[in-house]
Design an enzyme around this catalytic site. Structure first.
Site: not given
Length: 614
Positions: A418, A555, A581
């Protein structure tokens, strides 16, 4: 005496060779037909055609058993010849032949009894034992065959059903003048089927699925039913069903029946309006399933089992064993409780539900994030951002997607990368604002060439900015495509399209400063607590702080805009951030997450950074 024995052996070998040649000819004929059909679709050439290969015929030895393909037309013709006239041939289940005092065929087949009183009794299994004497011929020149035994029921021979020999004699007399029946006279189209019988068959199938591991439905009403006999029995039922979510649907249910030795196999397809197609199969009896699950005569209509089955279908889950499936089902049940807790305590408008992570433990889910914790005792290496003051009132909403500064939603896959996607997203936005060109830059380059971070095992945006500066820039995604695993670095400096001079840290906990920086510069890389994201389905997410602490950032994502949702009927206003995302467009709101803006929800302003382009 020796001469007689030798003659007997020779006769037996001759029979085996004759039978083998007959079936070999049929197989060769089928192969030739396939070859001809293939050749007809191709352009002919002037090249020489090679001679066909010599077919080796297997000669059966006395007592040797050879299993035959159920698809051989010759075997099907033999079976249909000795099947009672009141029965429709469906398909061959099993067949073999052996050399005895001739060629003995034993055929197990599936048939329909057209004289059955109850439709449910129409499906039968017949076992035929037929003796072929190839040295004898019928009046039409065919090989002489006679029925030895049969367990097929027929009104003409019911009175002698207990005497197999007498039954076989009567059947032979009955068929002595009978020619082979054509399959076209037997295999038909869909014909109306008794609705009550169809309902009973459907209920029986649903009971088996409920007792096993299949989907769960209840019958509300059957509108119509039909049957088609082909290489099996296809029962089609139009009905109203209630699924495991207690929702009623109009469905077309296809039950495909194949009868096998000692057990039957059904393939069932549910085609419900506005629902994905669900396919299932059961091969065991209800009694067997009851013993297995220890729930004899008490099938529980389990909503969770049904939801889990739908989850498997939607996300293509395949488990290697029953034990693993049971383990995943237990995790799934526990996660449903978490979903319920999130929905019960949601302070925004978000809805939480079943996502692709619904069968994962917390630790497994964390592997799909990948952000390392910052060491607060050490300097980040970035400069303090100088946030330009916005003159006038800040816009109520702003979205860099509408300014062509945000690339498509990407998918990091089963890789904790990520941090790389957050950084490239930030640089893509800054580059688009600076040059007017929206380009996708390579995350894989960071996985391969960033020696400080750990590729799929996690990393930190701070390190990635430094790595890009040291490496010499980023290549385009198309030049250095994503592989979701670490490989050898093959960065090509001549293909570097953007360079980084450093990065800046935005003021911690200051969401107004984030708005001002976003408006002036472009999308912002942030760290966030992803607890609420595991089951996020849409809406403005505002979970309790106890469920989404600002201290546990795990994240890396990208803030691309902000807005406000107004609910005048409830006198409620929900300001939010628009977060991009990296879990693909099927997650959340087409790959995006709206999180409450104004109270540092889930630590949204704890780790806000941005690259500085060279």
């Amino acid at each position: 005496m020796r001469l007689f024995a030798a003659a007997t052996v020779a006769l037996v070998l001759l029979l085996g060779q004759a039978a083998g040649e007959e079936l070999a000819e049929e197989r060769a004929g089928q192969a030739q037909g396939d070859a001809e059909s293939t050749e007809s679709s191709e352009t002919t050439t002037d090249q020489a055609v090679s001679e066909p290969p010599i077919t080796l015929v297997h000669v059966l030895n006395p007592g040797e058993r050879e299993y035959l393909s159920p698809n051989l037309i010759g075997v099907q013709n033999i079976a249909m010849t000795f099947l009672p006239l009141s029965m429709n041939f469906v398909n061959i289940i099993d067949a073999f032949r052996e050399i005895t005092a001739g060629v003995r065929y034993e055929i197990l087949l599936n048939a329909l009894d057209t004289k059955a009183i109850q439709p449910a009794e129409a499906d039968i299994v017949c076992r035929l034992v037929i003796l072929e004497k190839p040295w004898l011929r019928t009046q039409w020149g065919d090989k002489h065959r006679e029925l030895v035994t049969s367990n097929c029921t027929d009104p003409a021979v019911n009175s002698v059903a207990g005497d197999p020999a007498e039954k076989a004699r009567l059947l032979n007399e009955k068929y002595v003048h009978r020619s082979r029946r054509s399959a076209n006279d037997i295999l038909g189209r869909h014909k109306p089927y008794d609705e009550e019988a169809a309902k009973a068959q459907l209920q029986k199938s649903l009971d088996k699925l409920t007792a096993g591991e299949g989907p769960h439905y209840k019958i509300v009403k059957v509108y119509s039913a039909s049957r088609q006999v082909d290489s099996g029995i296809l029962t089609r039922i139009d009905a109203d069903l209630i699924d495991g979510s207690e929702e009623q649907h109009r469905c077309i249910v296809d039950i495909w029946t194949k009868v096998w030795v000692r057990k039957d196999e059904h393939e069932i397809t549910f085609k419900c309006r506005n629902q994905p197609v669900v396919q299932a199969r059961h091969t065991r009896s209800v009694e067997w399933a009851e013993k297995k699950t220890h729930k004899k005569h008490s099938h529980r209509f389990d909503k969770v089992d049904h939801l889990f089955y739908k989850f498997q279908v939607r996300f293509g889950r395949r488990y290697v064993s029953t034990a693993e499936r049971q383990m995943r089902l237990r995790i799934f049940r526990q996660n449903l409780k978490t979903i319920e807790e999130l929905n019960a305590n949601e302070m925004g408008s978000a809805k939480y539900g079943i996502t692709e992570f619904a069968d994962m433990t917390s630790s497994e889910y964390k592997e799909r994030t990948g952000l390392w914790q910052r060491d607060e005792a050490k300097a980040t290496g970035g400069s303090a951002a100088v946030v330009p003051a916005y003159h006038g009132e800040l816009p109520k909403e702003f979205d860099w997607r509408q300014k062509d500064a945000v690339t498509q939603v990407k998918n990091q896959g089963s890789c904790g990368s990520c941090w790389a996607f957050s950084v490239t997203g930030n640089i893509e936005g800054l580059y688009a604002v600076k040059t007017g060109e929206l380009k996708e830059f390579s995350e894989q380059e960071l996985l391969d060439c960033d020696t400080t971070d750990s590729a799929c095992n996690g990393g930190l945006m701070d390190n990635a900015y430094k790595a890009i500066k040291d490496i010499g820039g980023l290549e385009y995604e198309a030049e250095y495509p994503y592989k979701a695993k670490k490989n050898q670095c093959h960065f090509n400096r001549t293909l570097s399209h953007v360079q980084v001079a450093g990065f800046v840290d935005l003021p911690k906990g200051n969401e107004t400063a984030m708005q001002e920086w976003l408006l002036a510069n472009g999308p912002i890389s942030i760290g966030i607590n992803a607890n609420a994201m595991q089951f996020y389905r849409g809406g403005v997410s505002h979970p309790w702080k106890a469920l989404c602490s600002k201290k546990n950032l795990d994240h890396g994502v990208l803030v691309v805009g902000y807005g406000v949702s107004d609910y005048p009927n409830f006198h409620k206003t929900l300001p939010y951030w628009i977060v991009k995302n990296s879990w693909g467009p099927r997650w959340g709101e087409q790959g995006y997450y709206r999180v409450y803006r104004g109270d540092n929800t889930c630590g949204v302003s704890e780790m806000a950074t941005s690259a500085v382009l060279a």
